[in-house]
Design a protein around this motif. Structure first.
Motif, mmCIF file in Angstrom:
data_model
loop_
_atom_site.group_PDB
_atom_site.id
_atom_site.type_symbol
_atom_site.label_atom_id
_atom_site.label_comp_id
_atom_site.label_asym_id
_atom_site.label_seq_id
_atom_site.Cartn_x
_atom_site.Cartn_y
_atom_site.Cartn_z
ATOM 1 N N GLY A 74 40.006 57.085 33.187
ATOM 2 C CA GLY A 74 40.694 56.007 33.900
ATOM 3 C C GLY A 74 40.581 56.173 35.404
ATOM 4 O O GLY A 74 40.380 55.204 36.137
ATOM 5 N N THR A 75 40.695 57.413 35.863
ATOM 6 C CA THR A 75 40.541 57.691 37.296
ATOM 7 C C THR A 75 39.131 57.363 37.754
ATOM 8 O O THR A 75 38.940 56.699 38.779
ATOM 9 N N ILE A 76 38.142 57.800 36.992
ATOM 10 C CA ILE A 76 36.743 57.535 37.357
ATOM 11 C C ILE A 76 36.475 56.037 37.389
ATOM 12 O O ILE A 76 35.859 55.516 38.327
ATOM 13 N N GLU A 77 36.965 55.321 36.364
ATOM 14 C CA GLU A 77 36.742 53.875 36.293
ATOM 15 C C GLU A 77 37.381 53.163 37.483
ATOM 16 O O GLU A 77 36.764 52.314 38.125
ATOM 17 N N ARG A 78 38.618 53.505 37.801
ATOM 18 C CA ARG A 78 39.324 52.817 38.888
ATOM 19 C C ARG A 78 38.718 53.126 40.256
ATOM 20 O O ARG A 78 38.591 52.236 41.092
ATOM 21 N N ILE A 79 38.341 54.370 40.480
ATOM 22 C CA ILE A 79 37.725 54.728 41.768
ATOM 23 C C ILE A 79 36.370 54.039 41.910
ATOM 24 O O ILE A 79 36.024 53.532 42.983
ATOM 25 N N ALA A 80 35.597 53.979 40.828
ATOM 26 C CA ALA A 80 34.298 53.287 40.881
ATOM 27 C C ALA A 80 34.489 51.791 41.131
ATOM 28 O O ALA A 80 33.766 51.188 41.940
ATOM 29 N N LEU A 81 35.468 51.176 40.467
ATOM 30 C CA LEU A 81 35.735 49.762 40.706
ATOM 31 C C LEU A 81 36.268 49.524 42.118
ATOM 32 O O LEU A 81 36.002 48.484 42.723
ATOM 33 N N SER A 82 37.000 50.488 42.645
ATOM 34 C CA SER A 82 37.458 50.394 44.031
ATOM 35 C C SER A 82 36.269 50.393 44.986
ATOM 36 O O SER A 82 36.230 49.618 45.957
ATOM 37 N N TYR A 83 35.282 51.235 44.706
ATOM 38 C CA TYR A 83 34.074 51.269 45.525
ATOM 39 C C TYR A 83 33.312 49.946 45.441
ATOM 40 O O TYR A 83 32.803 49.440 46.446
ATOM 41 N N VAL A 84 33.262 49.376 44.236
ATOM 42 C CA VAL A 84 32.589 48.082 44.057
ATOM 43 C C VAL A 84 33.303 47.001 44.870
ATOM 44 O O VAL A 84 32.660 46.189 45.546
#
Length: 178
Positions: A74-84
């Motif tokens: 969940g952390t990886i997904e949210r941080i990656a979506l934040s970067y997007v």
């Protein structure tokens, strides 16, 4: 051509995407903190996501390793979506300042956004499936049932990037001829 409205809209969207990026980063931090606290992220932290395999599976009575895998992914997904989302704000910032959207910089940013959305949509459920198959010691289960809207949006954005690249090459050809 009057571009004042277009620039104003681009400026507004730039700030909207920056706020979305910050909210997603905070959501990723909440997932990360929940690992150390030992409780699932609150419903207020997960209500911003319209679809997420991880937010649907986080429960209070989850096994510790399952909970840990869910929070880490969940952390990886949210941080990656934040970067997007941050890249989206950079895209709108470029549209606000540039005279033409047909530039290689715009192409690179759109291409990156499209590929990241596709990669996130494929990576997170696939990794979650693999991790759960090891944790729960059962047959490998696929959690990728159907492609979501995120995958389709990533594909469309990637296609738009290729159209812009084609426009850049046509513009270069036109400049070379003249």
């Amino acid at each position: 051509m009057n571009t004042t409205k277009f620039r104003r809209l681009s400026k507004g969207l730039k700030w909207v995407f920056r706020m979305i990026s910050i909210l997603l980063a905070v959501q990723g931090i909440i997932y990360l903190v929940s690992i150390f606290v030992g409780k699932s992220p609150s419903t207020t932290a997960t209500e911003f996501s319209h679809y997420s395999l991880l937010t649907m599976s986080v429960k209070e009575n989850m096994e510790p390793y399952n909970f840990l895998a869910t929070c880490i992914l969940g952390t990886i997904e949210r941080i990656a979506l934040s970067y997007v989302a941050w890249q989206g704000s950079i895209f709108f910032s470029l549209l606000e300042k540039e005279t033409s959207p047909f530039s290689m910089t715009v192409y690179r940013i759109l291409r990156k956004i499209g590929l990241l959305l596709i990669a996130i949509e494929l990576f997170v459920p696939f990794t979650y499936s693999i991790v759960l198959s090891f944790i729960e010691i059962k047959a490998f289960d696929w959690y990728i049932i159907a492609f979501s809207g995120q995958f389709m949006i990533g594909f469309v954005i990637y296609f738009m990037a290729e159209v812009i690249r084609y426009g850049v090459s046509l513009q270069q050809f036109s400049d070379d001829v003249v």
